[in-house]
Enzyme design. Structure first.
Site, short mmCIF file in Angstrom:
data_model
loop_
_atom_site.label_atom_id
_atom_site.label_comp_id
_atom_site.label_asym_id
_atom_site.label_seq_id
_atom_site.Cartn_x
_atom_site.Cartn_y
_atom_site.Cartn_z
N GLY A 17 0.92 -1.64 0.60
CA GLY A 17 -0.21 -0.39 -0.32
C GLY A 17 0.89 0.84 0.10
O GLY A 17 0.86 2.34 0.63
N SER A 20 -0.47 5.58 -2.31
CA SER A 20 -0.50 7.32 -1.48
C SER A 20 -0.53 7.05 0.43
O SER A 20 -0.28 6.18 0.43
CB SER A 20 -2.26 7.07 -2.03
N LEU A 69 -4.06 -7.05 -3.26
CA LEU A 69 -3.56 -7.75 -2.26
C LEU A 69 -5.26 -8.87 -1.84
O LEU A 69 -4.28 -9.92 -0.79
CB LEU A 69 -2.76 -7.20 -0.42
N ASN A 95 1.49 -2.32 5.47
CA ASN A 95 1.12 -0.94 5.84
C ASN A 95 -0.79 -1.17 4.54
O ASN A 95 -1.01 -0.61 5.65
CB ASN A 95 1.51 -0.21 5.15
N TYR A 160 -13.42 -4.01 9.58
CA TYR A 160 -11.84 -3.09 9.76
C TYR A 160 -11.03 -2.86 11.32
O TYR A 160 -9.73 -3.66 11.53
CB TYR A 160 -11.84 -1.33 9.13
N1 LIG Z 1 -4.55 7.70 8.11
C1 LIG Z 1 -5.04 7.14 10.03
O1 LIG Z 1 -5.65 8.38 10.00
C2 LIG Z 1 -4.19 5.78 9.91
C3 LIG Z 1 -5.18 5.67 11.43
C4 LIG Z 1 -4.76 4.24 11.75
C5 LIG Z 1 -4.11 3.51 10.99
N2 LIG Z 1 -3.65 3.38 9.42
C6 LIG Z 1 -3.66 2.22 9.54
O2 LIG Z 1 -1.81 3.50 8.61
C7 LIG Z 1 -2.38 2.12 7.19
C8 LIG Z 1 -1.83 3.64 6.47
O3 LIG Z 1 -3.03 4.41 6.29
P1 LIG Z 1 -3.51 5.12 4.93
O4 LIG Z 1 -4.80 6.14 6.09
O5 LIG Z 1 -2.22 5.66 4.68
O6 LIG Z 1 -4.75 3.82 4.39
P2 LIG Z 1 -4.63 4.44 2.90
O7 LIG Z 1 -6.14 3.64 2.80
O8 LIG Z 1 -4.83 5.75 2.65
O9 LIG Z 1 -4.18 3.96 1.67
C9 LIG Z 1 -3.50 2.48 1.79
C10 LIG Z 1 -3.07 2.38 0.86
O10 LIG Z 1 -3.48 1.05 -0.09
C11 LIG Z 1 -3.80 0.86 -0.98
N3 LIG Z 1 -4.78 -0.20 -1.68
C12 LIG Z 1 -6.38 -0.26 -1.03
N4 LIG Z 1 -6.37 -1.10 -1.37
C13 LIG Z 1 -6.08 -2.61 -1.31
C14 LIG Z 1 -5.41 -3.71 -2.26
N5 LIG Z 1 -6.37 -4.51 -2.17
N6 LIG Z 1 -4.18 -3.71 -2.05
C15 LIG Z 1 -3.02 -3.48 -2.57
N7 LIG Z 1 -2.82 -2.58 -1.84
C16 LIG Z 1 -4.39 -1.40 -1.67
C17 LIG Z 1 -4.43 1.90 -1.25
O11 LIG Z 1 -4.73 2.31 -2.63
C18 LIG Z 1 -3.41 2.81 -0.77
O12 LIG Z 1 -2.05 3.32 -1.37
C19 LIG Z 1 -3.35 1.38 7.19
O13 LIG Z 1 -3.00 0.12 7.48
C20 LIG Z 1 -4.23 2.06 7.83
O14 LIG Z 1 -4.82 1.57 8.80
C21 LIG Z 1 -4.61 5.24 8.90
#
Ligand SMILES: NC(=O)c1ccc[n+]([C@@H]2O[C@H](COP(=O)([O-])OP(=O)(O)OC[C@H]3O[C@@H](n4cnc5c(N)ncnc54)[C@H](O)[C@@H]3O)[C@@H](O)[C@H]2O)c1
Length: 253
Positions: A17, A20, A69, A95, A160
């Site tokens: 991931g 972005s 994935l 990630n 989730y």
């Molecule tokens: N942003 C937040 O506030 C936050 C808070 C707590 C935890 N997190 C965790 O941090 C990590 C990143 O968060 P984020 O906000 O950047 O997430 P996001 O949803 O913006 O990005 C995740 C990335 O994963 C990719 N992705 C999604 N589905 C996919 C698939 N089926 N196969 C391959 N790639 C795929 C997306 O294209 C994206 O580039 C995640 O594990 C999320 O759960 C984020």
């Protein structure tokens, strides 16, 4: 200013991931350290944009590989193809996730399976796919991403949040299994990170104000804050850290 970890220079890193959001900050941060980075995503346009930005900054150029994935069977061959280009991986950053909102009533058996696959199952299969290479190298660091959302019991995230709670069990189990191979496995728990997507899709200015009221530190958490903890956990500075959870949330209480 970002710390430099000499042992990360030239090491092989896989980020899922990575196109972005937080993942893109992590890919950039490892490239800045001089690591050989491969990243997986379904968003090829964002991946191209990121590679362009990294090349413009004269950092090491990462390799992008498309892979959905959520299709668990496709993970091993895709990671094997990346391994054949870069060599065995030293670091895996699990990630990728999908935090699309859903009510309990909207969840069908297929939806439930898909959400657990993309938010939990794929983390296991990515770890399984890099294991033999790390074992051969005699070291490795795997960083699994959880979320404060399950601790805060945020609404409309049941599948989730269930997955993100289970990530902690996955981490501790693999840390026990692979500790004898000198492979460290830790969980990183991000707080409310203000990525472009979060701000556009889920978090209004009023929401952000409320979040900051809950945080001890009245700051906006960015992808680079999560990337900094990721670098630390990947590096030899964290040589004695395994089976643990590391929270980066500006102190939500
Ligand atoms: N942003 C937040 O506030 C936050 C808070 C707590 C935890 N997190 C965790 O941090 C990590 C990143 O968060 P984020 O906000 O950047 O997430 P996001 O949803 O913006 O990005 C995740 C990335 O994963 C990719 N992705 C999604 N589905 C996919 C698939 N089926 N196969 C391959 N790639 C795929 C997306 O294209 C994206 O580039 C995640 O594990 C999320 O759960 C984020």
């Amino acid at each position: 200013m970002r710390a430099t970890y000499p042992d990360l220079s030239n090491c092989n890193v896989l980020v899922t991931g990575g196109a972005s959001g937080i993942g893109a900050s992590i890919v950039s941060a490892f490239c800045q350290q001089g690591a050989n980075v491969a990243f997986i995503d379904i968003d090829a346009a964002s991946a191209d944009k990121l590679i362009h930005e990294i090349v413009e900054q004269s950092f090491a150029t990462p390799i992008f590989q498309y892979c959905n994935l959520a299709e668990l069977e496709s993970i091993a061959p895709v990671i094997e193809s990346l391994r054949s280009q870069l060599g065995d991986f030293d670091v895996l950053v699990n990630n990728a996730a999908d935090d699309t909102r859903h009510t309990p009533q909207q969840i069908t058996p297929n939806f439930w399976k898909n959400r657990l696959d993309i938010n939990l199952g794929q983390q296991f299969f990515c770890a399984q796919a890099v294991y033999s290479g790390m074992q051969a190298r005699g070291k490795g660091s795997i960083i699994n991403f959880s979320s404060v959302s399950f601790q805060m019991a945020l609404p409309e995230l049941t599948a989730y949040a269930t997955s993100k709670a289970a990530v902690i069990g996955l981490t501790r189990s693999l840390a026990r299994e692979w500790g004898e191979d000198n492979i460290r496995v830790n969980t990183l728990i991000p707080g409310c990170v203000m990525t472009q997507k979060q701000l556009e899709q889920w978090i209004s200015p009023e929401d952000e104000q409320k979040i900051q009221q809950q945080q001890c530190l009245k700051m906006r958490i960015l992808g680079e804050h999560i990337a900094d903890m990721t670098l630390f956990l990947a590096s030899q500075s964290a040589a004695a850290c395994t089976a643990q959870s590391f929270t980066v949330d500006a102190g939500i209480i």
